[in-house]
Design an enzyme around this catalytic site. Sequence first.
Site, PDB file in Angstrom:
ATOM      1  N   LYS A 112       0.855  -1.250   0.015  1.00  0.00           N
ATOM      2  CA  LYS A 112      -0.092  -0.070  -0.045  1.00  0.00           C
ATOM      3  C   LYS A 112       0.921   1.206  -0.009  1.00  0.00           C
ATOM      4  CE  LYS A 112      -4.227  -1.653   1.307  1.00  0.00           C
ATOM      5  NZ  LYS A 112      -5.530  -1.456   1.880  1.00  0.00           N
ATOM      6  N   LYS A 195      -6.211  -7.125  -7.421  1.00  0.00           N
ATOM      7  CA  LYS A 195      -7.487  -7.361  -6.793  1.00  0.00           C
ATOM      8  C   LYS A 195      -8.595  -6.230  -7.042  1.00  0.00           C
ATOM      9  CE  LYS A 195      -7.432  -6.204  -2.150  1.00  0.00           C
ATOM     10  NZ  LYS A 195      -8.182  -6.087  -1.049  1.00  0.00           N
ATOM     11  N   LYS A 198     -11.959  -1.097  -3.734  1.00  0.00           N
ATOM     12  CA  LYS A 198     -12.921   0.014  -3.562  1.00  0.00           C
ATOM     13  C   LYS A 198     -12.065   1.374  -4.153  1.00  0.00           C
ATOM     14  CE  LYS A 198     -14.389  -1.248   1.005  1.00  0.00           C
ATOM     15  NZ  LYS A 198     -13.112  -1.571   1.543  1.00  0.00           N
TER      16      LYS A 198
END
Length: 329
Positions: A112, A195, A198
Amino acid sequence: MQGRIFSGIQPTHGIQLGNYLGAIRNWVKLQDSFECIYCIVDQHALNTVQDAAEMRQNTREVAAALLASGIDPARSILFVQSRVEAHSRLAWVLNCVTPMGWLNRMTQFKEKAGKHRENAPVGLFVYPVLQAADILAYRATHVPVGEDQKQHLELSRDIAASFNRRFADGFFPLPEPMIQAEAARVMSLRDGSKKMSKSDPSDMSRINLTDDADAIATKIKKAKSDSILGITYDPENRPEASNLLSIFAALADQSRAAVAAEYASTSFAQFKEHLAELCVEKLAPINAEMRGLLANPTHLDAVLADGAARADAIARPIVDEAYAAVGFT
Ligand code: AQP
């Protein structure tokens, strides 16, 4: 009841199909056999969403999606993390018994933070400690996790053991992971190696639970595919075809093998048409229910306030006891 479950979801955006198939659908089933505590983890989301109106809107949208999907507030506790102080109170104590080296090993932080590690918020680095506090504040016995969260749950167990060793033997039970059998890992519609997420900048990469039938059909029609005739499950060589096949199987509650056999000689265009129809059929009732809930924010807020009061009643005494165990007076 077989134990107490805790699980959370971030209000970083409205819910996408991956969250639904990979987590929420399973949460709904677990209500039959466990005491379930489901949390909208806005304190985690603050690492990403730094606009108050957006956070409020996302939080309501996630709450509506969970209720519309079948989370029953009469049976389960549904609440927003920042409304229950126990999480942040316990997180500080756990920060103090967690070595930096353990957090340095977390692959999700590396993914991230990416190349901008120095600019990543400290909150993202200590995210797994707050996650441990989320679970341990309720003495949860089981945590449903996707493959991507396995490492964090192992860390939660290590943190619990570290606290127990230092302050009070057996104080926190070590939470058990519950890995789904055929874990549905839904990948991006634009890139079969990433993946579905959101916070992906491309809305075309995901199906949101708020998407209407036209949006779903367009996204599936435009989803990346290949030029091989027939749909097969071969994630290495045909990641996009395999992803669409897996989504079909998950939505239809069939095995991948059964779907592959049915579409072995079908063109992509036709398969996508069938997939879009199936997706609309399964999501339309949830979508309609969500609209009704979002039109009545007072009711939604009341459900969350009730959930927070019930969560607080469980977690506050446990964290008070943890404070006493470390010598806070
Ligand atoms: N693509 C996915 N396939 C299967 N399961 C998924 N989950 C998320 N994406 C997929 C599962 O949803 C639960 C809640 O996730 P989260 O909101 O806590 O964070 P996340 O995993 O980081 O989800 P997103 O959608 O990718 O959010 P952002 O973009 O904010 O990072 C978890 O159980 C997760 O495994």
